[in-house]
Design a protein around this motif. Structure first.
Motif: not given
Lengths: 847, 218
Positions: A621-624, A773-776, A781-785
């Motif tokens: 919820v805190a977006g961490l 969301q962290g995993r998303m 990031e993984e895909a972009a890299a």
């Protein structure tokens, strides 16, 4: 019953005096439970009443005594040990074993002509009880011997065994049961588990000789392998007759075995034994051990239970024993001579374990054996039992209910709960009644039976309550290469060709996957990658974690610790802080590219696991971006995309409570429990005739079933069982309240590295992933890299992207290759849209 | 829900995060491997009695896709039914629902290995061995360029297994759309031989493209 003359003479020729408990068991009426330390002649005591019975000879042929043990290896061992008195007493008794390893021809013969004494396991017993011939096989059974009952009662195998016992009693109402157990904290609970039995206590024997092994080098800060102590362990092996070196996981056993041999200049014969090795490899070691050809065996829990190791006079435990009871029972393996103290040495693997070991030794000295009370019999096991009962033939629900409620674990089972299980077995038990035509069980004339008798095969193939992780076989490359062992699927998935790892004590290189078997070649010269295939994840008891907390939190107690452990705690105090009573210490630091948050709660694994689930929600919820967590008995570790800088708002009780509903339901702990429950209850079939070779797209994850049930049938029986089950691994919010009350002050430290106290956590197993969301963000990031590495700019024109990705130049190409147009051409129907002209190559983007 | 637009054999297509393929120029919505009736088939054959909700779950997602794209034509790339009998056994309510979804548009059922026969007469739409337009639409990839299903490709990304489109020079392979379907990793030999290089598009909160590199062969 007293000991006949012939038996008295036999004892005298051996130079033995019958133990009082052996005679007590002989005289006992009804069911009995014998509590005796290892080496107390427990097994002979269990069989003596049967042998005396059988010596009288006035009985019809057929099965007289059924012996059930948790290990296949034990049954072979018992057969060997019984052969001697039977031969010397001149008894005409046939003794055979029946396990998963028994040949088909022998199984078939046992169905029509059972031996006098049959040695088996709970799973094989369940299987035999599902035969149509079960009444004929078991109708005349007089005695049932349940060996190592303390071990079986720890899990669902014990529940299955008790249900089997209830079936046996129905088939042979006059039989009596004898339970044999090592020392347990609550003998009455175990007697109740049997459905009530007279307890017979043997002399517990002298206190064990147990201590930490002094080493020249201090234990490392972190890690679980204990390699630093190899010289001292070798020295102990040299001095002892025969040694068992116990290690907690298979991977660690492999590494330790290799390390021992690297230092083994005298070539002392040392073997390796763990559950991932092929059966042949294990049997070779067991035979060599029995023949006294080995000086030591490096082993995991696969050797854990009462095998008669004869000459074994020393047990070395590498790594914290995690559970005091397990430690004492393992020590029981050493020195099977009654009245000689067992000798054991402990090698803590790291400095945290040093503290754990000190606490465990205190507990042993104070005879403070721990263990959690057992819950009521689980319903998934009952579902399996109902299906297996149906395989044997039609049954009446009333009779079966009366039967199962006669055994301990199901004593308080309500009729409604039983009917739910029966309904599940028959129709699936869904709110949407979709299977009226295809019910598994049907009822006619108040008797339930299998609709399709062919289903029995599938049900029998999926017997059992042990859920192993999926494994893949490992073989040397080439036709018919020998089987080296198995690794967990999760580990196999991380391998790329060229990787090296350890198996069977040797380093091999991964070449590729072929028909779901890993093909490897020997590669002795390369340093192996750390094998991460797990053994059992052992949980420390709550009592032990409290002892540990008392030690760490109070520097005046540190005198009992080795100097390097004191230094380690002092360093923790200097670099971060000590988790002193009244303060809830937490730390944030970066490790391996992720932020980590460590919270030292000392509240036991269940409480910290529950807190982990709730805290990851407040972090989400805190977006961490929490990615996963790990709970031990002492600490909670959460890794996330962004750091926790102020834990106070995240630990706010009201916010934590909000996670108790949906978030807790959808988590990985629940999904794991559901998978086990679904497999045992028979919703997911692990074994299908010839299914493994057809490839993977046919199977789908149990998570899909879990999510579907939650959405469309939230009150389904299996979800209720799962919730009960997970409840045992989770706690109610009260325990978290309690932990927060105990430590009202929060202390948070931001660190630039892993703290001394957190270091051991980094290598712990049992991680729980969080899908948020962290995993998303991670996936993106993984895909972009990867796209950047491949030189593909996603902002480019689709045609350009296509060109860069190597999927063509963007121009419409005709079909290529040889193709028999006639064969492929569809029968065109008027409904198919007419072909259109090719589009120009540059089409505007659709978005 | 953000899709990924790409060009395959001269046509701009969109891989949607649901696993459906949208062809905007034609207004086609293409889905593969619905496997409707899977739980019924397993029960009929004496297997496990799975939660009988997968048809509902699959159709709900398909309805969402239809409302989002409003296609003229819906194509099922084979294995629409877990077997021919499963199609016949679907309850009337489900057939009504399929007719409502098909209202005002065409529905083409391509035969798959699970459902070689024509769908039963209660179903909307028509049956085809394959559909040949500028591209060939069929169940299992043959000689390209073609759009197919059958393999249920999936890929590991961000530590989780996700259904994935596989896009190569000759073949565009769709993930399975059905609820009770497993997956075959895109680096399995069966798939690398069809698509040695190109893109995999993972189905997550949005469609995430990932490059597929040709393997270095020893």
């Amino acid at each position: 019953m007293s000991l006949p003359k012939a038996f008295q003479d036999w004892f005298a020729t051996q130079g033995w005096e019958p133990h009082p408990h052996q005679l007590a068991l002989l005289g006992a009426q009804g069911d009995s439970l014998l509590i005796a330390p290892t080496g107390g002649g427990k097994t002979l005591a269990g069989f003596l009443p049967s042998l005396v019975d059988l010596a009288r000879g006035d009985r019809p042929k057929g099965l007289h005594t059924l012996y059930v043990s948790p290990l296949k290896a034990l049954t072979a061992d018992i057969a060997r040990n019984l052969a001697l008195p039977v031969a010397e007493l001149g008894l005409d008794i046939r003794i055979e074993d029946r396990t998963g390893d028994t040949k088909g021809s022998q199984r078939a013969r046992q169905k029509v002509d059972p031996p006098d004494i049959l040695l088996t396991t709970p799973e094989s017993l369940a299987l035999m009880l599902s035969y149509e011939q079960a009444p004929a096989i078991f109708g005349g059974v007089r005695r049932v011997v349940l060996d190592e009952l303390h071990a079986l009662a720890e899990n669902k195998r014990g529940d299955q065994l008790m249900l089997g016992l209830s079936r046996l009693r129905a088939l042979s109402p006059d039989l009596s049961a004898i339970g044999l157990s090592a020392t347990v904290e609550d003998p009455q609970a175990l007697a109740d588990f049997m459905g009530g039995a007279t307890i017979i206590n043997a002399d517990p024997g002298p206190d064990p000789d147990i201590a930490m092994l002094p080493t020249a080098r201090p234990a490392p800060w972190a890690g679980g392998n204990g390699h630093y102590a190899v010289p001292e362990v070798l020295d102990q092996i040299r001095q002892a007759n025969t040694t068992i070196v116990f290690i907690n996981t298979r991977a660690q056993a492999e590494l330790y075995f290799q390390q021992l041999w690297a230092a083994n200049e005298e070539n002392l014969p040392i073997g390796l034994h763990h559950g991932s090795l092929s059966r042949e490899a294990r049997q070779r070691v067991e035979a060599a051990m029995a023949a006294g050809e080995l000086r030591a065996v490096v082993a995991t829990g696969s050797l854990d239970l009462g095998i008669d190791w004869g000459a074994v006079d020393l047990v070395i435990q590498v790594g914290a024993p995690k559970n005091v009871k397990r430690l004492v029972q393992r020590i029981g393996r050493a020195n099977h001579r009654y009245n000689a103290p067992s000798r054991a040495r402990i090698v803590p693997a790291n400095r945290f374990e040093v503290i754990e070991c000190v606490a465990a030794l205190e507990a042993v000295a104070e005879r403070d054996l721990d263990g959690d009370p057992r819950g009521p019999g689980p319903l998934d096991v009952l579902c399996q039992h109902i299906l297996l009962t149906a395989c044997a033939g039609p049954f009446s629900a009333d009779a079966l209910y009366a039967e199962v409620t006669a055994v301990g674990p199901y004593r308080s089972l309500s009729r409604a709960a039983f009917d739910d299980c029966l309904e599940f077995a028959a129709t699936g038990g869904y709110a949407l009644r979709a299977y009226d035509r295809w019910q598994r069980l049907m009822e006619r004339d108040r008797l339930w039976f299998l609709r399709d008798p062919r289903a029995a095969r599938l049900i029998r193939m999926n017997i059992g309550t042990i859920i192993d992780p999926e494994t893949l076989k490992v073989r040397f490359k080439g036709r018919g290469g020998p089987l080296l062992g198995e690794v967990e699927e999760g580990f196999a998935a991380t391998l790329v060709p060229g990787d090296t790892f350890l198996i069977g004590g040797q380093t091999v290189r991964y070449e590729g996957l072929r028909e779901l078997t890993l093909e490897v070649v020997p590669n002795p010269h390369k340093e192996p990658r750390i094998a991460t295939f797990n053994g059992l994840k052992l949980a420390t008891s709550t009592q032990l974690s409290q002892r540990v907390q008392a030690l760490i939190g109070d520097p005046s107690e540190w005198d009992v610790l080795p100097p390097d452990s004191r230094d380690w705690l002092a360093l923790q105090a200097e670099q971060s802080a000590l988790p002193v009573p009244g303060t809830l210490l937490s730390e944030s630091f970066r490790y391996d590219g992720r932020w980590h948050f460590a919270l030292y709660g000392f509240a036991g694994r269940n409480a910290l696991q529950t807190l982990g689930l709730l805290l990851t929600r407040t972090m989400e919820v805190a977006g961490l971006g929490p990615l996963g967590f790990l709970a031990t008995d002492y600490a909670l570790l959460i890794w996330s995309v962004d750091p926790v800088e102020d834990p106070a708002p995240l630990l706010d009780r009201a916010s934590l409570r909000e996670g108790l509903g949906d978030w807790l339901q959808g988590n990985a702990v629940m999904k794991r429990s559901f998978r086990n429950v679904a497999i045992i209850a028979g919703l997911i079939q692990r074994n299908m005739p010839g299914s493994r070779s057809t490839g993977k797209q046919a199977t789908f994850s149990s998570d899909i079933l879990y999510d579907t049930l939650r959405k469309y049938d939230p009150d389904h029986l299996l979800l209720r069982i799962t919730a009960d089950e997970a409840q045992r691994g989770l706690v109610d919010f009260g325990r978290i309240d309690e932990m927060l009350d105990r430590s009202p002050r929060l202390q948070h430290v931001m660190l630039d590295r892993v703290s001394p106290l957190a270091a051991p956590l980094m290598l712990e197993m049992g991680r729980v992933r969080i899908d948020g969301q962290g995993r998303m963000r991670l996936a993106e990031e993984e895909a972009a890299a990867m796209m950047a590495e491949a030189g593909i700019d996603l902002g480019a024109e689709p045609a350009e992207v296509a060109r860069l990705a190597g999927i063509g130049d963007g121009v419409n190409r005709p079909a290529t290759g040889l193709r028999d147009r006639k064969r492929d051409r569809p029968a065109r129907s008027g409904d198919v849209p007419p072909r259109r002209a090719p589009r120009p190559a540059t089409v505007p983007r659709s978005r | 829900m953000t899709g990924f637009a790409f060009r395959f054999s001269g046509h701009v297509l969109q891989a949607r995060p649901s696993g459906a393929l949208h062809w905007p120029e034609r207004d086609w919505l293409i889905v593969a491997d619905l496997h409707l009736g899977k739980s019924e088939r397993m029960a009929r054959r004496g297997g496990a009695l799975l939660p009988p909700y997968e048809v509902q779950a699959t159709l709900e997602r398909l309805e969402d896709e239809i409302s989002a794209t409003r296609p003229e034509v819906i194509v099922s790339l084979g294995d629409g039914f877990d077997d021919d009998a499963a199609g016949r056994a679907l309850p009337d309510a489900i057939c009504d629902r399929l007719h409502a979804m098909a209202h005002g548009r065409k529905w083409l059922w391509i035969s798959g290995n699970h459902d070689p026969g024509p769908p039963c007469a209660r179903m909307p739409g028509t049956n085809h061995a394959e559909v040949e337009d500028d591209l060939i639409l069929r169940h299992e990839a043959a000689s390209g360029p073609d759009i197919s299903g059958h393999f249920h490709p999936c890929i590991r990304l961000g530590g989780a297994r996700r259904r994935a489109f596989l896009i190569g020079r000759d073949h565009l392979i769709l993930p399975a759309f059905g609820a009770y379907t497993g997956g075959l990793p895109v680096d399995s030999p069966a798939l690398t031989s069809l698509v040695p290089a190109g893109l995999a598009v993972a189905c997550a909160d949005r469609a995430i493209p990932v490059p597929i590199m040709p393997r270095l062969r020893a």
